[in-house]
Design an enzyme around this catalytic site. Structure first.
Site, PDB file in Angstrom:
ATOM      1  CG  HIS A 156     -13.123  -9.286  83.569  1.00 47.66           C
ATOM      2  ND1 HIS A 156     -13.917  -8.189  83.805  1.00 47.66           N
ATOM      3  CD2 HIS A 156     -11.877  -8.797  83.316  1.00 47.66           C
ATOM      4  CE1 HIS A 156     -13.201  -7.089  83.665  1.00 47.66           C
ATOM      5  NE2 HIS A 156     -11.945  -7.432  83.389  1.00 47.66           N
ATOM      6  CB  SER A 277     -24.619 -35.812  99.275  1.00 44.44           C
ATOM      7  OG  SER A 277     -25.942 -36.171  98.936  1.00 44.44           O
ATOM      8  CE  LYS A 283     -22.410 -33.104  95.725  1.00 40.79           C
ATOM      9  NZ  LYS A 283     -23.270 -32.143  95.154  1.00 40.79           N
ATOM     10  CD  GLU A 290     -20.701 -25.618 100.030  1.00 43.63           C
ATOM     11  OE1 GLU A 290     -21.934 -25.613 100.173  1.00 43.63           O
ATOM     12  OE2 GLU A 290     -20.067 -26.643  99.723  1.00 43.63           O
TER      13      GLU A 290
END
Ligand code: ARG
Length: 463
Positions: A156, A277, A283, A290
């Site tokens: 969970h 980025s 970043k 992804e």
């Protein structure tokens, strides 16, 4: 030049219709399969007496040359080429003249397309198997180098019990093993040759289908010509396995994306699999993972398209089935690139050992405490309640579980004794899960041994 089938028409198709109808923009990818199948078919026509020995030799040579034109990027398509089948037949006639016009005797594009797709998917499945094995091997190495690193597992998405990081990674190894087995299973269903089925009812020419089977290295002949030209279940099979494999990757991609965040900081992706980025200089984004997570959407939609395409389609062949190729190619490409990139991510992944237990408090040992009480004779359900009270007391007082004095523990249950303080040891905790498949070092070793047996089978050439 008119279409190959132009005899019964007085007008040509409109430009609009031609563009709509042509599958050449995507099925040109099947040129190798088409040449292979046509070459075998020319042998069968020779044996059936349609080609003389000399004619058959000329046709086979011309097909070889056409193959070279394709591989050398020199093949010229013409506007009347509808699909890869008509393009190659047209070129054959250009090269060998009248003889070439006999290649289609007793043959239909309906069986050609199914044949080409099966040849294509047979090698795609073999390649997918190799790529899965490569990823499994990278996963196994990462698991071996992290076998002694301990971290919380999650259920969970809440901290559950301590596990070895190597055990976690081996879960991917064995999910991939299932995918590998699924691939192996479906290969038998792909490995069935339709050629000789004609348009629908079986060829009118005495085609030696066993010869075709041998020449094209198929294991079986399709036993029913209608099923052979109509069915695309073998493609569905592959697309399902591709989607399921990618779904597995997406779950691990998701974990690693979270784990590479500042909040978790369990892992860091190598620069070679990250991007920056354009605006925020600090970043380092896990774009590789992804994209893998995102690409699963394509794969699932490819599978869904193919299923929908077949639903309620009247027998036998209908042009709808031309729409089977783009999802098939897309699934294969998506699967291959995702497996390759995931292997790269895994083999360059840096584990930040020091952070693995950083956000874990003593409540991660709650099950271990319950097990300790069970060992002292308390029924598990009772122990669960007692430890629940203890955790609550800890939360209310801000005290770590190991800080409770024996007196306070005894007030909760007289079974507590000084042994209690030995529970809070990560090693002891993981070693307690000493059952086949568990996270203890001995049980993890068994998983590595099994993995090594699986991986060495590949080296011995067995699939
Ligand atoms: N381009 C077609 C396809 O991809 C080949 C089969 C065409 N058959 C026909 N009867 N028009 O399905």
């Amino acid at each position: 030049m008119p279409k190959l089938w132009g005899g019964r028409f007085t007008k040509g198709v409109s430009k609009l219709m031609s563009e709509f109808n042509d599958s050449l923009p995507f099925d040109r990818r099947l040129w190798k399969e088409e040449i292979e199948a046509s070459t075998a078919y020319s042998s069968a026509l020779g044996k059936a007496g349609i080609f003389t020995r000399q004619q058959q030799t000329n046709v086979a040579r011309a097909l070889r040359e056409i193959g070279k034109e394709f591989s050398g990027g020199k093949f010229r398509f013409r506007p009347e080429d509808e699909d890869i089948h008509t393009a190659i037949e047209r070129r054959l006639v250009e090269k060998v003249g009248e003889t070439g016009k006999k290649i289609h005797t007793g043959r239909s594009r309906n069986e050609q397309v199914a044949t080409d797709e099966r040849i294509f998917l047979k090698s795609a499945a073999a390649e997918a198997g190799v790529l899965i094995r490569e990823l499994q091997s990278a996963v196994r190495d990462l698991a071996a180098s992290t076998r002694d690193d301990i971290l919380p597992s999650y259920t969970h998405l809440q901290q559950a019990q301590l596990i070895r990081l190597g055990h976690y990674f081996m879960s991917l190894f064995f999910m991939l093993e299932d995918d590998y087995r699924r691939l192996n299973d479906l290969e038998a269903r792909i490995d069935v040759l339709p050629l000789g089925s004609g348009a629908v009812a079986g060829s009118t020419v005495k085609i030696d289908r066993s010869l075709l089977k041998r020449e094209l290295s198929f294991s079986e002949l399709s036993p029913n010509s209608i099923a052979a030209v109509s069915d695309r279940g073998f493609i569905t099979d592959f697309l399902f396995v591709a989607a399921q494999t990618l779904i597995h990757l997406s779950r691990f991609a998701e974990d690693l994306i979270m784990w590479s965040s500042t909040e978790f900081a369990f892992v860091e992706l190598d620069d070679t699999y990250s991007t920056g980025s354009s605006m925020m200089p600090q970043k380092k984004n896990p774009d590789s993972l992804e994209l893998i997570r995102g690409k699963v959407a394509r794969s699932i939609s490819d599978l869904t398209s193919l299923l929908t395409l077949q639903k309620g389609l009247p027998l036998t062949y209908a042009k709808d089935l031309q729409e089977d190729k783009e999802p098939m190619f897309d699934s294969v490409d998506t699967l291959f690139s995702s497996l390759r990139v995931f292997s790269g991510v895994i083999s360059t992944l840096k584990v930040k050992r020091a952070n693995l237990m950083r956000n874990t408090d003593d409540s991660i040992y709650a099950t271990d405490i319950a097990d300790y009480l069970v060992e002292k004779g308390m029924p598990f359900r009772e122990a669960h309640k007692v430890v629940g009270r203890l955790v609550l007391a800890g939360t209310e007082t801000g005290k770590r579980l190991r800080e409770f004095p024996t007196a306070e523990l005894k007030a909760i249950s007289p079974l507590f004794d000084s042994e209690y303080y030995k529970i809070f040891d990560p090693h002891k905790s993981v070693e307690g899960h000493d059952v086949y498949g568990g996270t203890s070092s001995k049980r993890l070793k068994e998983q590595f041994n099994l993995a090594d047996r699986i991986l060495s089978r590949r080296k011995a050439g067995k699939r």
